[in-house]
Motif scaffolding. Structure first.
Motif, short mmCIF file in Angstrom:
data_model
loop_
_atom_site.label_atom_id
_atom_site.label_comp_id
_atom_site.label_asym_id
_atom_site.label_seq_id
_atom_site.Cartn_x
_atom_site.Cartn_y
_atom_site.Cartn_z
N ILE A 115 80.52 -129.46 -35.01
CA ILE A 115 80.31 -130.74 -35.67
C ILE A 115 78.93 -131.24 -35.26
CG2 ILE A 115 81.07 -133.13 -35.87
CD1 ILE A 115 83.89 -132.17 -35.29
N LYS A 116 78.03 -131.36 -36.23
CA LYS A 116 76.69 -131.87 -35.94
C LYS A 116 76.71 -133.38 -35.79
CE LYS A 116 72.89 -130.39 -37.21
NZ LYS A 116 71.63 -129.99 -37.75
N SER A 117 77.43 -134.03 -36.66
CA SER A 117 77.56 -135.48 -36.56
C SER A 117 78.79 -135.93 -37.34
CB SER A 117 76.30 -136.17 -37.11
OG SER A 117 76.19 -135.95 -38.50
N GLN A 118 79.27 -137.11 -36.98
CA GLN A 118 80.37 -137.72 -37.74
C GLN A 118 80.31 -139.22 -37.57
OE1 GLN A 118 84.37 -136.82 -36.23
NE2 GLN A 118 83.43 -135.91 -34.42
N ASP A 119 80.57 -139.88 -38.68
CA ASP A 119 80.60 -141.35 -38.66
C ASP A 119 81.74 -141.80 -39.57
OD1 ASP A 119 79.55 -141.15 -41.28
OD2 ASP A 119 77.51 -141.45 -40.59
N ALA A 120 81.73 -143.05 -39.94
CA ALA A 120 82.83 -143.60 -40.74
C ALA A 120 82.86 -143.07 -42.17
CB ALA A 120 82.74 -145.12 -40.77
N SER A 121 81.73 -142.53 -42.67
CA SER A 121 81.69 -142.09 -44.06
C SER A 121 81.63 -140.57 -44.25
CB SER A 121 80.51 -142.72 -44.78
OG SER A 121 79.30 -142.29 -44.19
N LYS A 122 81.14 -139.85 -43.24
CA LYS A 122 80.99 -138.40 -43.43
C LYS A 122 81.08 -137.64 -42.11
CE LYS A 122 75.99 -138.49 -43.12
NZ LYS A 122 74.74 -138.32 -43.78
N VAL A 123 81.34 -136.32 -42.25
CA VAL A 123 81.37 -135.39 -41.13
C VAL A 123 80.48 -134.21 -41.50
CG1 VAL A 123 82.82 -133.85 -39.74
CG2 VAL A 123 83.75 -136.01 -40.54
N VAL A 124 79.50 -133.88 -40.66
CA VAL A 124 78.59 -132.77 -40.92
C VAL A 124 79.02 -131.60 -40.03
CG1 VAL A 124 76.21 -131.97 -40.94
CG2 VAL A 124 76.73 -134.36 -41.47
N ARG A 159 86.83 -139.55 -45.48
CA ARG A 159 85.44 -139.17 -45.17
C ARG A 159 85.05 -137.89 -45.90
NH1 ARG A 159 84.77 -139.15 -38.78
NH2 ARG A 159 86.81 -138.15 -38.86
N GLN A 160 83.79 -137.80 -46.25
CA GLN A 160 83.26 -136.63 -46.93
C GLN A 160 82.82 -135.60 -45.89
OE1 GLN A 160 79.71 -137.36 -49.25
NE2 GLN A 160 80.37 -135.92 -50.81
N VAL A 161 83.06 -134.30 -46.16
CA VAL A 161 82.62 -133.23 -45.26
C VAL A 161 81.38 -132.60 -45.86
CG1 VAL A 161 83.24 -131.07 -44.14
CG2 VAL A 161 84.98 -132.83 -44.48
N ILE A 162 80.32 -132.48 -45.05
CA ILE A 162 79.04 -131.94 -45.49
C ILE A 162 78.75 -130.65 -44.74
CG2 ILE A 162 76.55 -132.42 -45.66
CD1 ILE A 162 78.20 -134.37 -47.29
N ASP A 163 78.31 -129.63 -45.49
CA ASP A 163 77.84 -128.37 -44.88
C ASP A 163 76.45 -128.66 -44.30
OD1 ASP A 163 76.82 -125.87 -44.23
OD2 ASP A 163 77.61 -124.91 -46.01
N GLY A 164 76.29 -128.54 -42.99
CA GLY A 164 75.04 -128.86 -42.32
C GLY A 164 73.91 -127.90 -42.65
N VAL A 165 74.23 -126.68 -43.10
CA VAL A 165 73.20 -125.69 -43.42
C VAL A 165 72.61 -125.97 -44.80
CG1 VAL A 165 72.72 -123.24 -43.75
CG2 VAL A 165 74.24 -123.97 -41.92
N LYS A 166 73.48 -126.12 -45.79
CA LYS A 166 73.03 -126.34 -47.18
C LYS A 166 72.88 -127.81 -47.53
CE LYS A 166 74.86 -122.19 -49.36
NZ LYS A 166 75.76 -121.71 -50.42
N ASN A 167 73.41 -128.68 -46.70
CA ASN A 167 73.38 -130.12 -46.93
C ASN A 167 74.06 -130.49 -48.26
OD1 ASN A 167 72.91 -132.70 -46.04
ND2 ASN A 167 70.88 -132.81 -46.98
#
Length: 173
Positions: A115-124, A159-167
């Motif tokens: 997990i690179k980062s996580q907050d109230a709206s998304k998780v990377v 929360r939305q999940v984001i791929d940290g490599v492709k963003n």
């Protein structure tokens, strides 16, 4: 006739490669044996054996041996770290664990989710892959399948999940 020549040439290359691996893993014992048979047995074996046993054998065994997945923090062999895009992601029944299927083999450690980062709206999230391959080293020819998991600080919820490599956003099943 030509297929036979190719087979013989290929066999010679494979045997030469195996001989190179055997001489590295034996710690120079073939040198001592060759010195003993050439007539200079007392000088050859006493001068080459102690030097190679104390300095060459331990370092070559530690460096050319297979990677130790139980000790990935080995400072002498950290490996090459690479972050790769996720192929798919699912949420475990507990609502806080993300799961993905992973494949690895040869000189690689089992991939992990980070997990690179996580907050109230998304998780990377990223998939971390570590390879211990080095030039001149043969890797085992096998493939393994498994799962990589990571626990979130709080339930995923909306929360939305984001791929940290492709963003890009990833759909979680």
């Amino acid at each position: 006739m030509k297929p036979l020549v190719k087979t013989v040439a290929t066999t010679a290359v494979v045997l030469a490669g195996l001989a190179g691996c055997a001489s590295r893993s034996s710690g120079g014992s073939s040198t001592s044996a060759a010195g003993a048979g050439s007539g200079g047995s007392s000088t050859s074996s006493s001068s080459s054996s102690p030097g190679q046993t104390s300095s060459t054998a331990p370092s070559s065994t530690g460096q050319t041996g297979s990677p130790n997945p139980s000790n990935p923090s080995n400072p002498s062999d950290p490996g090459t770290v690479k972050y790769v895009p996720l192929q798919g992601l699912s949420l475990a029944k507990d609502g806080v664990t993300l799961v993905t299927e992973v494949n690895w083999g040869g000189c690689n450690d089992q991939p992990t989710l980070v997990i690179k980062s996580q907050d109230a709206s998304k998780v990377v999230v990223e998939e971390k892959s570590v390879s211990h391959y080095r030039v001149g080293m043969m890797c085992p020819d096998f493939s393994r399948n498994g799962e990589a998991t990571v626990k979130l600080d709080a339930p995923l919820g909306s929360r939305q999940v984001i791929d940290g490599v492709k963003n890009v956003a990833i759909s979680v099943s």
